[in-house]
Design an enzyme around this catalytic site. Structure first.
Site, mmCIF file in Angstrom:
data_model
loop_
_atom_site.group_PDB
_atom_site.id
_atom_site.type_symbol
_atom_site.label_atom_id
_atom_site.label_comp_id
_atom_site.label_asym_id
_atom_site.label_seq_id
_atom_site.Cartn_x
_atom_site.Cartn_y
_atom_site.Cartn_z
ATOM 1 N N GLU A 99 0.872 -1.169 0.000
ATOM 2 C CA GLU A 99 0.000 0.000 0.000
ATOM 3 C C GLU A 99 0.912 1.223 0.000
ATOM 4 O O GLU A 99 1.826 1.331 0.826
ATOM 5 C CB GLU A 99 -0.892 -0.007 1.249
ATOM 6 C CG GLU A 99 -1.857 1.152 1.328
ATOM 7 C CD GLU A 99 -3.041 0.994 0.366
ATOM 8 O OE1 GLU A 99 -3.268 -0.131 -0.116
ATOM 9 O OE2 GLU A 99 -3.712 2.001 0.105
ATOM 10 N N ASP A 140 14.149 8.425 -0.319
ATOM 11 C CA ASP A 140 12.814 9.044 -0.347
ATOM 12 C C ASP A 140 11.699 8.049 -0.646
ATOM 13 O O ASP A 140 10.580 8.447 -0.984
ATOM 14 C CB ASP A 140 12.750 10.210 -1.344
ATOM 15 C CG ASP A 140 13.797 11.269 -1.038
ATOM 16 O OD1 ASP A 140 14.188 11.384 0.136
ATOM 17 O OD2 ASP A 140 14.232 11.954 -1.976
ATOM 18 N N PHE A 145 -3.793 -5.764 0.893
ATOM 19 C CA PHE A 145 -4.150 -4.351 0.748
ATOM 20 C C PHE A 145 -5.171 -4.074 -0.353
ATOM 21 O O PHE A 145 -5.507 -2.908 -0.587
ATOM 22 C CB PHE A 145 -2.898 -3.509 0.588
ATOM 23 C CG PHE A 145 -2.103 -3.412 1.875
ATOM 24 C CD1 PHE A 145 -2.755 -3.242 3.084
ATOM 25 C CD2 PHE A 145 -0.730 -3.521 1.874
ATOM 26 C CE1 PHE A 145 -2.050 -3.163 4.275
ATOM 27 C CE2 PHE A 145 -0.006 -3.442 3.056
ATOM 28 C CZ PHE A 145 -0.666 -3.268 4.265
ATOM 29 N N GLU A 166 -8.398 0.677 1.257
ATOM 30 C CA GLU A 166 -8.551 1.706 0.236
ATOM 31 C C GLU A 166 -8.927 3.024 0.909
ATOM 32 O O GLU A 166 -9.178 3.060 2.125
ATOM 33 C CB GLU A 166 -9.615 1.301 -0.784
ATOM 34 C CG GLU A 166 -9.263 0.028 -1.560
ATOM 35 C CD GLU A 166 -8.055 0.187 -2.468
ATOM 36 O OE1 GLU A 166 -7.929 1.249 -3.097
ATOM 37 O OE2 GLU A 166 -7.223 -0.730 -2.539
ATOM 38 N N CYS A 187 -6.554 -6.052 -8.269
ATOM 39 C CA CYS A 187 -5.793 -6.953 -7.392
ATOM 40 C C CYS A 187 -4.381 -7.185 -7.924
ATOM 41 O O CYS A 187 -3.464 -7.459 -7.154
ATOM 42 C CB CYS A 187 -6.464 -8.318 -7.299
ATOM 43 S SG CYS A 187 -8.239 -8.301 -7.117
#
Lengths: 278, 555
Positions: free
Chosen positions: B236, B274, B291, B295, B531
């Protein structure tokens, strides 16, 4: 199967054999494919399965057994990446290997070495072999609860004559997960197949079984289950109340209409939605 | 901001510490006259220090040595997560001539450090210290944070050569919350797993992504990730932002562990300066830890509260939930107040199986909720020729024609029953998000019970809502990649597909639809396009201004 259809069915497997590293082995596999026994016969004969003939054959078996540990090996055997379902279970692309695949599937199914694969092998075999349920009683006698559970669930699409005795066994299983699966499977058959099993399920001591039995009773129109559905509206478990309400809606619409006010005040939002539904 | 008083007693302690640190104290008030040295006091303008310093957790690995920068003391030249605080030139000059700048750190002192030109001054147990005498004309402080929403204060006192305080103040310190991305943020890059061709491969899927996104699309090879195609489920993407700073965070799910499947992909392919990779939770994962089950809504206001970063939503299966550590973390971020939906009726149990959000500038709040509806699914079926050949559904689902689906009374009953779960979730979303009917697009859908999954629901007709959403740079539109429904006789003839046509008529004009073949490797394996893909997005709002009310208001 006529020769042309058989050749077509073998084509993917022949392709994978051709892509296997050793041409000689590919030829041997092609020969063996041509002589493969029927999938139904293989599946129904766990005690008479042909032993692995050579290294290639053993590799195919090993790739299936060790599917989770060696997906690349399985890919080599099955000609494409073996699928991991989104729920992390193996899905065996048996269609690509049939009927040769049936031999490997059968070995995987009847092997106690890889329990994680046995259920997937059974599901694949059920897609391949119409009469797979002939071996269901034997599978329902296994110690592996998950294998018994998936066996019972797969009976939903089995021919009634083969499904009935197996469902009777599953409905009497010591494990509630297997009994619930039997109740779900009964929802795919005519009510007359085993009304007593469904009615018995509505009073099972485990909520998961009662929920499944009530839902299936509603689906098959087992009107004798209406009192159980009405009684379920006061169950402690929300899932049982919901299944009871949905069964009652089908089995006794008048009783369901009378119950709407109570359902509208249920703490579970699904029951409130059901009460508001047209 | 609430200024923190500078206690004199603490100043005295600082002076003592200053002595211990070797400051020039030999001439400090030698006459005991209160510091009157007879010299003209240097005129020093009060330091117009910022009221607060906003930063991000220093959890990436800028020097790429395999350790988090917070842990390894990365050199200042490389580390760009520390917040720079230049001192005014006259203050630096005064410090060089004998003034002292005394600093005190308070608040979450274990998670904040203060440096002077890269040299640690405060933190790691040091709560009060002087700034070293400058050796150049310029001097900057740097503030470093360890975590999310770390709160602290940096008090300062300037004393002259006679130990008289000539200036003092306080700077509030605050680090960014972890913010998950939503579909109105512009897409920057998209990724998937390439498992090759063949009957069970995903060559067509990969080709569509390559053709659509070009260099913005990248793949992991199937063999390197255990043939695990579920890219959405493993990671995610989130961001940490501060003025002038952006740190992307890849949350690596606990769904795969010990280096198996996609577990190593984030650290081996995504981790970079980063771009941090973090995992919350451990132990045996449930499907809800994937994940696809995590959402975020678009930005909105609901019940009088502005959510400029949207609200997180995830599913709870009753018997299994998102790992507690992650739930606790998300709750603690405060800005995206999570909503919990019921996914107990699904086989896989992810929220992306029945809903998504799309940008639409014509919508009241700039978005539409696209939501699965089985009643519309059957309505669609009833409008189709009963004998239409459906080779994909014949081979994959044992339904050769629409008529076979319609005549399956169990399929109808099953969908009728599970619709109540969809309705209940939609009612909850409507309440929590203040959704209006014209913000919702109901999409035809049909589910079937999976025997392998204990009767849990899987998409029968491909799950349209489970689409990749590649949002335009202006956030007003998107290229969307829903799964090709293959609801047709000639599987190569997409224009003849009536289901695709019906969906295209329903979706907003702001999206360009690219139907994507996900049938073998995804649909038949219990998932769809969303997915199997994942997207990096650009942060578009400033939490330190836009979401201030959600994180406790004034510091």
């Amino acid at each position: 199967m006529n020769p042309a259809a058989r050749a077509l069915a073998l084509l993917p497997a022949l392709t994978l054999a051709a892509t296997f590293s050793a041409p000689a082995a590919a030829g041997a596999l092609a020969d063996r494919l041509a002589a493969a026994p029927s999938p139904a016969a293989v599946l129904a004969s766990p005690d008479a399965l042909p032993a692995p003939a050579d290294a290639l054959d053993r590799a195919a078996d090993a790739a299936l057994r060790d599917w989770r540990a060696d997906p690349a090996g399985a890919a080599a055997v099955w000609s494409a990446a073996p699928l991991t379902t989104r729920a992390r279970s193996p899905r065996l692309p048996v269609e690509a290997g049939a009927p040769h695949g049936a031999v490997h599937l059968a070995r995987a199914l009847w092997s106690p070495e890889a329990p994680a694969v046995r259920g997937a092998a059974l599901a694949a075999a059920a897609r391949l072999v119409t009469d797979w349920a002939a071996v269901a009683p034997r599978l329902l006698a296994e110690d592996d609860v998950e294998l018994r559970r998936i066996t019972a669930d797969l009976l939903v699409d089995a021919p009634a004559a083969l499904a009935a005795p197996a469902l009777a066994l599953a409905a009497a299983d010591a494990d509630p997960a297997v009994r619930a699966a039997a109740m779900r499977a009964l929802g795919g058959h005519e009510a007359a197949l085993a009304p007593g099993l469904l009615l018995g399920g509505t009073t099972d001591q485990h909520a998961v079984v009662r929920e499944a039995a009530l839902r299936s009773a509603g689906w098959v129109g087992l009107s004798a289950a209406a009192p159980a559905a009405r009684a379920a509206l006061s169950a402690d478990e929300p899932a049982v109340r919901l299944a009871g309400a949905q069964a009652l809606r089908r089995l006794d619409p008048a009783a369901f209409a009378a119950a709407r006010p109570a359902l509208a005040a249920d703490p579970d939002p699904r029951l409130r939605q059901l009460a508001a539904a047209r | 901001m609430r200024p923190l008083p500078w206690p004199r007693a603490r100043a005295a302690a600082v002076l003592s510490l200053c002595c211990a640190a070797g400051c020039r104290t030999d001439e400090a008030d030698p006459k005991g006259d209160g510091g009157d040295t007879g010299q003209a006091a240097r005129a020093l303008e009060p330091w117009q220090a910022p009221a607060e310093l906003i930063g991000v957790a220093n959890i990436d690995d800028d020097d790429e040595n395999g350790e988090l920068d917070w842990d390894d003391g990365t050199t200042l030249a490389i580390d760009n997560e520390r917040v720079d605080l230049p001192l005014p030139a006259d203050l630096v000059a005064a410090l060089a001539e004998g003034h002292s700048l005394l600093l005190t750190l308070s608040g979450e002192v274990e998670s904040i450090r203060v440096y002077a030109d890269g040299q640690l001054v405060l933190g790691d147990g040091m709560l009060t210290a002087p700034v070293p005498t400058p050796t150049a004309e310029a001097l900057s402080l740097q503030v470093e944070f360890e975590g999310f929403l770390n709160v602290g204060a940096l008090d300062y006192s300037v004393v002259d050569e006679t130990m008289v305080e000539v200036d003092a103040g306080s700077i509030a310190l605050l680090s960014a919350p972890l913010i998950l991305n939503h579909h109105l943020q512009p897409a920057e890059a998209v990724m998937a797993v390439d498992v090759g061709g063949g009957a069970w491969g995903n060559a067509a899927f990969i080709r569509t992504f390559e053709d659509t996104f070009g260099e913005s699309f990248s793949t992991a090879t199937g063999g390197s990730v255990g043939w695990d195609v579920w890219m959405q489920d493993e990671i995610e993407f989130a961001t940490l932002t501060a003025p002038g700073k952006r740190l992307d965070v890849v949350i690596n799910s606990i769904r795969s562990q010990n280096g198996r499947y996609l577990d190593r992909y984030p650290t081996e392919q995504l981790r970079a300066p980063d771009m941090a990779v973090m995992t919350w939770g451990d132990g045996f994962p449930s499907s809800q830890d994937s994940f696809g089950n995590m959402e975020v809504t678009p930005p909105l206001s609901a019940d009088g509260v502005d959510y400029p970063f949207g609200r997180i939503y995830y599913g709870d299966a009753g018997y299994a939930q998102v790992t507690p550590e992650l739930r606790t973390l998300l709750d603690a971020q405060q800005v995206q107040a999570p909503i919990v939906l019921d996914v107990s009726w699904l086989c896989v149990g992810h929220v992306d199986e029945f809903m998504t959000f799309l940008p639409d500038p014509d919508a009241p709040r700039g978005f539409r909720l696209v939501y699965a509806d089985t009643r519309l699914g059957f309505s669609f079926l009833e409008g189709q020729p009963a004998e239409l050949d459906l080779p994909k559904y014949d081979a994959g689902h044992d339904y050769p024609t629409p008529g076979d689906m319609l005549s399956d009374t169990r399929l109808r009953a099953y969908n009728d029953d599970l619709q109540v779960n969809l309705d209940a979730n939609l009612a909850l979303l409507t309440e929590e998000l203040d959704l209006q009917p014209d913000e919702i697009i109901l999409i035809p859908a049909l589910f079937e019970a999976s025997p392998e999954c204990g009767g849990g629901a899987l998409s029968l007709i491909t799950g349209t809502v489970n689409m990749e959403v590649y949002t335009d740079p202006d956030g007003q539109g998107a290229v969307v990649l829903p799964p090709d429904p293959f609801f047709r006789s000639d599987t190569r003839d997409l224009p003849s597909d009536t289901f695709a046509a019906e969906i295209e008529a329903l979706l907003p004009a702001s999206v360009e639809v690219v139907w994507t073949d996900d049938w073998s490797a995804y649909h038949l394996a219990w998932g769809e396009v969303h997915c199997g893909s994942n997207t990096i997005r650009t942060p578009t709002a400033d939490w330190w201004t836009d979401a201030r009310a959600l994180i406790g208001g004034e510091l």
